[in-house]
Design a protein around this motif. Sequence first.
Motif: not given
Length: 318
Positions: A18-28, A81-82, A188-192
């Motif tokens: 379990s960890k913080k959601l990783d969105l570092s790949f997003l093109d903000w 946390y997630e 969705i990966q977390d929610e699954r």
Amino acid sequence: MAARRLIEFDIDKYVRNSKKLDLSFLDWDAIPDYELSDGDVMSMHYMMDIETHTVIYLRDLLATRAAQDPHITAFLACWVYEELWHGEAFSDFLRAYGVEVPAEPRLPDGSTPMPTRPRRTAQLREQMGVGHKLAMLPSMVGSALMPDFLALHMTWGAINELTTLTGYYQLIRRSDHPVLHAMLRRVIQDERRHFAFYRAQAKARLAGNARAGRLVRWMLKAFWTPVGAGVKTDEEVDALALYLLADAPEGREAARSIDSTIAEIPGLEGLTLTEDVLDRAIERECRRPGWGTPPRIPPRAKPAPPRDPHWAQTATAA
């Protein structure tokens, strides 16, 4: 103890990963380059508010016999946390797009404080009034009086998690925003995983327990409401259902898929909770033209700087 041996979920693996959601790949930086519809923005506001509200659901659950089960409490510690970071993801996405509701203060360096939108969150909780403050009492009483309370709550949680992740899939279908698609797939990966835990718990506690099955079935038919009901108004709940599920055959099929998946849990054969909610929303819309119409997107502000500090350090977050 016998039921626990039947639970088909590796809680040890889940907790360790379990960890913080990783969105570092997003093109903000690209988020403002694609259009969102009124319904897209409405859906994200709803999802942001309910994901942020998860800690209140946890408060109510920990006042029950669920607190005595170390497997459940280990899961819930990671789950809340997630879910916090899911709420932050929607908030930061809307801000990067240029939607501020309402505008929140920034830190001296221009970054967004944590958590985002505290005024909105506090207002949502306050407007629920006394019922919000006393919401844990029915759970406490039910837990004390019903030996099978955890079977009910785990089943309820499974339905809510499945409807949530299905809603995210439907927003991908409805929206044309590629960066939003990428973010939702990661959420969705977390929610699954969340759904898998609740379903495994529900199946284990209801298998071979006809008494619990009858109780859970009756309680769901009598009291179940969609995720967010009570926090959001009836019209907001209907608006989300209508936008995500009532526009095309694919939406109706998604509602049926939720019901058929839940019906595989022992004792719940033939339940049509989600499709019934959708039918009632459509009926209300027919009786009251304009009911459930997504509100207009407010004028877009200048988007926030694309490098959001909430996600910049994801790789080192636990």
